[in-house]
Design a protein around this motif. Structure first.
Motif, mmCIF file in Angstrom:
data_model
loop_
_atom_site.group_PDB
_atom_site.id
_atom_site.type_symbol
_atom_site.label_atom_id
_atom_site.label_comp_id
_atom_site.label_asym_id
_atom_site.label_seq_id
_atom_site.Cartn_x
_atom_site.Cartn_y
_atom_site.Cartn_z
ATOM 1 N N GLU A 198 0.826 -1.206 0.000
ATOM 2 C CA GLU A 198 0.000 0.000 0.000
ATOM 3 C C GLU A 198 0.860 1.256 0.000
ATOM 4 O OE1 GLU A 198 -3.711 1.576 2.601
ATOM 5 O OE2 GLU A 198 -1.825 1.338 3.691
ATOM 6 N N LYS A 199 1.886 1.275 0.854
ATOM 7 C CA LYS A 199 2.733 2.467 0.932
ATOM 8 C C LYS A 199 3.520 2.663 -0.360
ATOM 9 C CE LYS A 199 1.047 2.820 4.934
ATOM 10 N NZ LYS A 199 -0.192 3.624 5.050
ATOM 11 N N ALA A 200 3.889 1.551 -1.004
ATOM 12 C CA ALA A 200 4.554 1.670 -2.297
ATOM 13 C C ALA A 200 3.589 2.238 -3.338
ATOM 14 C CB ALA A 200 5.079 0.305 -2.742
ATOM 15 N N LEU A 201 2.338 1.767 -3.322
ATOM 16 C CA LEU A 201 1.339 2.275 -4.252
ATOM 17 C C LEU A 201 1.149 3.779 -4.094
ATOM 18 C CD1 LEU A 201 -1.428 -0.481 -3.994
ATOM 19 C CD2 LEU A 201 -0.278 0.193 -6.095
ATOM 20 N N ARG A 202 1.173 4.227 -2.870
ATOM 21 C CA ARG A 202 0.906 5.640 -2.603
ATOM 22 C C ARG A 202 2.097 6.547 -2.916
ATOM 23 N NH1 ARG A 202 -2.762 6.201 2.891
ATOM 24 N NH2 ARG A 202 -4.560 5.010 2.142
ATOM 25 N N ASN A 203 3.299 6.001 -2.840
ATOM 26 C CA ASN A 203 4.483 6.847 -2.960
ATOM 27 C C ASN A 203 5.216 6.758 -4.293
ATOM 28 O OD1 ASN A 203 4.972 8.221 -0.233
ATOM 29 N ND2 ASN A 203 4.657 6.096 0.403
ATOM 30 N N LEU A 204 4.963 5.691 -5.041
ATOM 31 C CA LEU A 204 5.694 5.496 -6.288
ATOM 32 C C LEU A 204 4.906 5.990 -7.485
ATOM 33 C CD1 LEU A 204 7.102 1.916 -5.590
ATOM 34 C CD2 LEU A 204 8.360 4.078 -5.483
ATOM 35 N N SER A 205 5.609 6.182 -8.588
ATOM 36 C CA SER A 205 4.965 6.667 -9.804
ATOM 37 C C SER A 205 4.055 5.599 -10.400
ATOM 38 C CB SER A 205 6.026 7.090 -10.829
ATOM 39 O OG SER A 205 6.937 6.033 -11.070
ATOM 40 N N ASP A 206 3.156 6.015 -11.264
ATOM 41 C CA ASP A 206 2.088 5.154 -11.767
ATOM 42 C C ASP A 206 2.575 3.923 -12.504
ATOM 43 O OD1 ASP A 206 0.235 6.842 -10.705
ATOM 44 O OD2 ASP A 206 -0.146 7.923 -12.570
ATOM 45 N N GLU A 207 3.728 3.992 -13.172
ATOM 46 C CA GLU A 207 4.144 2.869 -14.013
ATOM 47 C C GLU A 207 4.751 1.715 -13.220
ATOM 48 O OE1 GLU A 207 7.677 5.736 -13.934
ATOM 49 O OE2 GLU A 207 5.494 5.847 -14.036
ATOM 50 N N ILE A 208 4.990 1.907 -11.923
ATOM 51 C CA ILE A 208 5.679 0.873 -11.160
ATOM 52 C C ILE A 208 4.760 -0.038 -10.348
ATOM 53 C CG2 ILE A 208 7.358 0.471 -9.292
ATOM 54 C CD1 ILE A 208 8.869 2.877 -10.226
ATOM 55 N N PRO A 209 3.775 0.467 -9.595
ATOM 56 C CA PRO A 209 3.104 -0.346 -8.576
ATOM 57 C C PRO A 209 2.545 -1.693 -9.009
ATOM 58 C CG PRO A 209 2.545 1.934 -8.271
ATOM 59 C CD PRO A 209 3.328 1.849 -9.542
ATOM 60 N N HIS A 210 1.927 -1.787 -10.211
ATOM 61 C CA HIS A 210 1.362 -3.066 -10.609
ATOM 62 C C HIS A 210 2.438 -4.107 -10.875
ATOM 63 C CE1 HIS A 210 -2.635 -1.691 -10.416
ATOM 64 N NE2 HIS A 210 -2.587 -0.897 -11.461
ATOM 65 N N GLY A 211 3.672 -3.664 -11.013
ATOM 66 C CA GLY A 211 4.759 -4.595 -11.248
ATOM 67 C C GLY A 211 5.510 -4.980 -9.994
ATOM 68 N N ILE A 212 4.924 -4.721 -8.815
ATOM 69 C CA ILE A 212 5.613 -5.083 -7.572
ATOM 70 C C ILE A 212 4.775 -6.060 -6.751
ATOM 71 C CG2 ILE A 212 6.820 -2.870 -7.456
ATOM 72 C CD1 ILE A 212 4.914 -2.129 -5.136
ATOM 73 N N ALA A 213 5.492 -6.814 -5.961
ATOM 74 C CA ALA A 213 4.871 -7.681 -4.957
ATOM 75 C C ALA A 213 5.722 -7.589 -3.704
ATOM 76 C CB ALA A 213 4.787 -9.128 -5.457
ATOM 77 N N VAL A 214 5.203 -8.057 -2.604
ATOM 78 C CA VAL A 214 5.949 -8.023 -1.339
ATOM 79 C C VAL A 214 5.958 -9.414 -0.730
ATOM 80 C CG1 VAL A 214 6.095 -7.077 0.986
ATOM 81 C CG2 VAL A 214 5.361 -5.609 -0.916
#
Length: 304
Positions: A198-214
């Motif tokens: 969630e914090k990554a989604l809120r702080n990172l640019s639009d092109e990155i979040p869907h390509g991350i997992a934790v």
């Protein structure tokens, strides 16, 4: 043993006296993306379980949460399907507007064929003038035969108690499906991982979040029970993304970790020692093994 706890609202003897009139049932939350389903669910159960952001497709997992009080127990389902047989009540969340778009029209068409009571929940009323709310109700009131129309602010908690009381009226008498201290069927490790995402989604640019997992590599409670050590890895698909996630001199990764740790400490009711790493795994979304390992399902990524 889970650390999730709710303060008991009634004594056991009082609950036994009321079991003949005890209400229980499954309530489905439906609505278009970003209308506030996760925020409302968190508000109603009194704990942050589902993550929120203003980016589409934030929620990846189907989350089941539980609200228990002396009157009954409500099991909330996050959009598992309008026509599920076990649904006792459907909450359709919409934003405050007099315009009913194609997405809402499609949902309304499906709702007209169900026998389950449907509540229209007009969310985000904190963003509009109170005098305007009657216009929004008028725009929607005839589109479906609603059992109730209730304006709320999930973010501010406005009218959410009224919503709970109304749901209890419509639920049938039935058994308590979960213990009083249960608030979700999600493992702690999965919720903690989602808080970081969630914090990554809120702080990172639009092109990155869907390509991350934790991935949670380690989650260990110290013997005194006052501190939990959590080691986690943010997985991304490109080397360029890794640099953005880490940020200049590690500033972005530190910011994500600091914000996530605050939520974890509120949830787990203890201090959290959080350590974050970033790794690149190209095309991880194409790997069934990795998706399962990160706690997701292949179907969650069909539209990404």
């Amino acid at each position: 043993m889970t650390r999730f706890e709710r303060l008991p609202k009634v004594h056991t003897t009082e609950r036994e006296d009321k079991m003949n009139n005890y209400k229980s049932g499954f309530v489905t939350l439906i609505g278009r993306p970003n209308v506030g389903k996760s925020t409302l669910m968190n508000r109603l159960i009194g704990q942050k379980i589902a993550i929120t952001s203003n980016k589409p497709q934030t929620t990846r997992n189907r989350i089941q949460t539980v609200y228990t009080c002396d009157e009954g127990q409500i099991i909330f389902l996050d959009t598992p399907g309008i026509h599920k047989a076990k649904n006792k009540l459907i909450l359709w969340l919409v934003e405050p507007s007099t315009f009913i778009g194609a997405g809402e029209q499609h949902i309304a068409e499906q709702l007209r064929s169900v026998k389950t009571p449907v509540f229209l929940v007009i969310n985000k009323i904190d963003t509009v003038e109170k005098a305007e709310i009657l216009k929004f109700i008028a725009a929607y009131k005839d589109i479906v035969d609603f059992a109730e129309i209730i304006p709320v602010s999930a973010l501010k908690g406005e009218n959410t108690d009224d919503l709970l009381q109304a749901m209890m009226k419509y639920l049938p008498t039935g058994p308590q499906f979960y213990d009083e201290d249960t608030i979700t069927d999600q493992p702690e490790r999965q919720i903690v991982a989602e808080m970081i995402r969630e914090k990554a989604l809120r702080n990172l640019s639009d092109e990155i979040p869907h390509g991350i997992a934790v991935a949670i590599d380690r989650m260990h409670e110290r013997p005194n029970g006052n501190i939990i050590d959590i080691d986690a890895t943010i997985v991304c698909e490109r080397n360029s993304h890794k640099g953005i996630i880490i940020g200049k001199q590690g500033a972005m990764l530190k910011k994500i970790g600091s914000q996530a740790r605050a939520d974890m400490e509120a949830l787990l009711d203890c201090k959290v020692n959080l350590k974050l790493w970033v790794k690149v795994k190209k095309d991880w979304r194409d790997s069934d093994f990795l998706i399962k390992n990160f706690g997701y399902r292949k179907t969650d990524y069909e539209d990404l």
